[in-house]
Scaffold this active site. Structure first.
Site, PDB file in Angstrom:
ATOM      1  N   SER A 134       0.724  -2.339   3.124  1.00 16.22           N
ATOM      2  CA  SER A 134      -0.181  -1.450   2.383  1.00 16.22           C
ATOM      3  C   SER A 134       0.634  -0.427   1.600  1.00 16.22           C
ATOM      4  O   SER A 134       1.739  -0.042   2.014  1.00 16.22           O
ATOM      5  CB  SER A 134      -1.085  -0.723   3.376  1.00 16.22           C
ATOM      6  OG  SER A 134      -1.757   0.339   2.736  1.00 16.22           O
ATOM      7  N   TYR A 140      -1.964   3.833  10.960  1.00 14.01           N
ATOM      8  CA  TYR A 140      -2.169   2.607  10.163  1.00 14.01           C
ATOM      9  C   TYR A 140      -1.003   2.440   9.179  1.00 14.01           C
ATOM     10  O   TYR A 140      -0.390   1.371   9.100  1.00 14.01           O
ATOM     11  CB  TYR A 140      -3.498   2.692   9.407  1.00 14.01           C
ATOM     12  CG  TYR A 140      -3.670   1.608   8.361  1.00 14.01           C
ATOM     13  CD1 TYR A 140      -4.006   0.304   8.716  1.00 14.01           C
ATOM     14  CD2 TYR A 140      -3.482   1.894   6.994  1.00 14.01           C
ATOM     15  CE1 TYR A 140      -4.147  -0.691   7.754  1.00 14.01           C
ATOM     16  CE2 TYR A 140      -3.621   0.912   6.033  1.00 14.01           C
ATOM     17  CZ  TYR A 140      -3.951  -0.384   6.411  1.00 14.01           C
ATOM     18  OH  TYR A 140      -4.078  -1.366   5.457  1.00 14.01           O
TER      19      TYR A 140
HETATM   20  N1  LIG Z   1      -8.667  -3.446   1.392  1.00 10.30           N
HETATM   21  C1  LIG Z   1      -7.679  -2.644   1.058  1.00 10.30           C
HETATM   22  O1  LIG Z   1      -7.850  -1.705   0.262  1.00 10.30           O
HETATM   23  C2  LIG Z   1      -6.294  -2.898   1.587  1.00 10.30           C
HETATM   24  C3  LIG Z   1      -5.249  -2.101   1.090  1.00 10.30           C
HETATM   25  C4  LIG Z   1      -3.976  -2.310   1.577  1.00 10.30           C
HETATM   26  C5  LIG Z   1      -3.746  -3.291   2.519  1.00 10.30           C
HETATM   27  N2  LIG Z   1      -4.787  -4.035   2.997  1.00 10.30           N
HETATM   28  C6  LIG Z   1      -4.474  -5.044   4.005  1.00 10.30           C
HETATM   29  O2  LIG Z   1      -4.977  -6.293   3.584  1.00 10.30           O
HETATM   30  C7  LIG Z   1      -5.283  -7.086   4.736  1.00 10.30           C
HETATM   31  C8  LIG Z   1      -6.699  -7.631   4.606  1.00 10.30           C
HETATM   32  O3  LIG Z   1      -7.580  -6.514   4.644  1.00 10.30           O
HETATM   33  P1  LIG Z   1      -9.098  -6.546   4.121  1.00 10.30           P
HETATM   34  O4  LIG Z   1      -9.273  -5.358   3.286  1.00 10.30           O
HETATM   35  O5  LIG Z   1      -9.433  -7.886   3.637  1.00 10.30           O
HETATM   36  O6  LIG Z   1      -9.825  -6.223   5.515  1.00 10.30           O
HETATM   37  P2  LIG Z   1     -11.157  -6.841   6.183  1.00 10.30           P
HETATM   38  O7  LIG Z   1     -12.147  -7.202   5.182  1.00 10.30           O
HETATM   39  O8  LIG Z   1     -11.502  -5.874   7.264  1.00 10.30           O
HETATM   40  O9  LIG Z   1     -10.609  -8.199   6.839  1.00 10.30           O
HETATM   41  C9  LIG Z   1      -9.671  -8.126   7.882  1.00 10.30           C
HETATM   42  C10 LIG Z   1      -9.383  -9.529   8.380  1.00 10.30           C
HETATM   43  O10 LIG Z   1      -8.495  -9.423   9.505  1.00 10.30           O
HETATM   44  C11 LIG Z   1      -9.079 -10.077  10.616  1.00 10.30           C
HETATM   45  N3  LIG Z   1      -8.756  -9.400  11.875  1.00 10.30           N
HETATM   46  C12 LIG Z   1      -8.866  -8.076  12.159  1.00 10.30           C
HETATM   47  N4  LIG Z   1      -8.567  -7.850  13.448  1.00 10.30           N
HETATM   48  C13 LIG Z   1      -8.251  -9.062  13.986  1.00 10.30           C
HETATM   49  C14 LIG Z   1      -7.883  -9.494  15.281  1.00 10.30           C
HETATM   50  N5  LIG Z   1      -7.771  -8.649  16.304  1.00 10.30           N
HETATM   51  N6  LIG Z   1      -7.634 -10.816  15.488  1.00 10.30           N
HETATM   52  C15 LIG Z   1      -7.757 -11.696  14.471  1.00 10.30           C
HETATM   53  N7  LIG Z   1      -8.118 -11.350  13.226  1.00 10.30           N
HETATM   54  C16 LIG Z   1      -8.374 -10.043  12.989  1.00 10.30           C
HETATM   55  C17 LIG Z   1     -10.587 -10.019  10.369  1.00 10.30           C
HETATM   56  O11 LIG Z   1     -11.248 -11.094  11.025  1.00 10.30           O
HETATM   57  P3  LIG Z   1     -12.220 -10.976  12.294  1.00 10.30           P
HETATM   58  O12 LIG Z   1     -12.917  -9.656  12.214  1.00 10.30           O
HETATM   59  O13 LIG Z   1     -13.116 -12.175  12.167  1.00 10.30           O
HETATM   60  O14 LIG Z   1     -11.308 -11.096  13.468  1.00 10.30           O
HETATM   61  C18 LIG Z   1     -10.637 -10.229   8.865  1.00 10.30           C
HETATM   62  O15 LIG Z   1     -10.585 -11.602   8.565  1.00 10.30           O
HETATM   63  C19 LIG Z   1      -5.072  -6.192   5.936  1.00 10.30           C
HETATM   64  O16 LIG Z   1      -3.822  -6.417   6.511  1.00 10.30           O
HETATM   65  C20 LIG Z   1      -5.127  -4.791   5.349  1.00 10.30           C
HETATM   66  O17 LIG Z   1      -4.425  -3.863   6.135  1.00 10.30           O
HETATM   67  C21 LIG Z   1      -6.047  -3.859   2.560  1.00 10.30           C
END
Ligand SMILES: NC(=O)c1ccc[n+]([C@@H]2O[C@H](COP(=O)([O-])OP(=O)(O)OC[C@H]3O[C@@H](n4cnc5c(N)ncnc54)[C@H](OP(=O)(O)O)[C@@H]3O)[C@@H](O)[C@H]2O)c1
Length: 235
Positions: free
Chosen positions: A138, A154
């Site tokens: 991130s 985080y």
């Molecule tokens: N969105 C942003 O602005 C942003 C910015 C910077 C970085 N990121 C990074 O991008 C990545 C994807 O984020 P997103 O925004 O798409 O988040 P999201 O919509 O909350 O999706 C998170 C994904 O991770 C899975 N996950 C979470 N906890 C888990 C666990 N204990 N075991 C297995 N799977 C798990 C969830 O699946 P289940 O709930 O089905 O387990 C889901 O598929 C993350 O690493 C996040 O930190 C996001």
């Protein structure tokens, strides 16, 4: 191409898988806790491509308790891996003074320890595939970037994942393995909406998913051991 994507059930990972499927992946293993959502993703992939999508329901918090388990499940389906995308992540937005030890451990377990252990236990398959390992970090974990209150642990966990990426690129450079980290800026997903309800991100999960899929396939020829900020604002 055999590809493993964690956090495939929604958000960015859900879109990454769809883009990879359209770009000719042969087999994609998608991992997350929500099996129903993974099956929905399989249905969508099958409508637009010939990819063999394999859903694995697994809680990455369990990985430190049994580090061989998930790799064992993956090995039932593939003998080599060309791309591993450690995308799953968890964010608990709370003031530094009120966050509990359990919450800190949960974030470090999913955001750092699980990807590290997954890489370790998949190394035999990754070496055969001369793989590209893409760790999703991130912008909050990128040195010198703007920081946000409530995201201390985080961001620290994402910084740890980024530095691990640099270290592994060095340690495995003679094995043909390529490691890169993408430090993402804001993307409009559930994670972002929960942490910042009043903010609208400039990037959709579909846009970011397409970028990550393309980078995972083609970036290996141009980058190794890099932590790349992916954001249209200046860090
Ligand atoms: N969105 C942003 O602005 C942003 C910015 C910077 C970085 N990121 C990074 O991008 C990545 C994807 O984020 P997103 O925004 O798409 O988040 P999201 O919509 O909350 O999706 C998170 C994904 O991770 C899975 N996950 C979470 N906890 C888990 C666990 N204990 N075991 C297995 N799977 C798990 C969830 O699946 P289940 O709930 O089905 O387990 C889901 O598929 C993350 O690493 C996040 O930190 C996001």
């Amino acid at each position: 191409m055999n590809i493993v994507v964690t956090g495939a059930s929604k958000g960015i990972g859900f879109s990454v898988v769809q883009s990879l499927a359209k770009q000719g992946a042969t087999k994609i293993i998608g991992i997350s806790r929500n099996y129903k959502q993974l099956c929905e993703l399989k249905y969508l992939c099958n409508k637009t491509s010939k990819v063999d999508f394999i859903p694995i329901a697994y809680d990455l918090q369990q990985l430190p308790l049994n580090e061989h388990q998930l790799a064992g499940l993956i090995k039932q389906h593939v003998n080599s891996i060309d791309i591993l995308i450690n995308n799953a992540g968890t964010l608990i937005c709370k003031p530094f003074e009120t966050i509990s030890t359990d919450e800190i451990n949960r974030m470090f377990s999913v955001n750092y320890t699980a990807p590290a252990l997954l890489i370790k236990n998949l190394l035999p398959l990754l070496k055969v595939g001369k793989a590209h390992i893409v760790n999703i970090s991130s912008l909050g974990g990128f040195q010198g970037s703007v920081k946000f209150s409530g995201l201390s642990h985080y961001s620290a966990s994402k910084a740890a994942l980024a530095i691990l990426t640099e270290c592994l690129a060095e340690e495995y450079k003679t094995d043909g393995l390529v490691f890169n980290a993408l430090a993402l800026g804001a993307v409009q997903t559930d994670m972002l909406a929960e942490a910042f309800p009043n903010y609208t991100a400039p990037t959709s999960p579909e846009q970011m998913g397409a970028f990550i899929a393309d980078f995972a396939i083609n970036g290996k020829a141009f980058f190794n051991g890099k932590i790349l900020p992916v954001s249209i604002t200046t860090p």
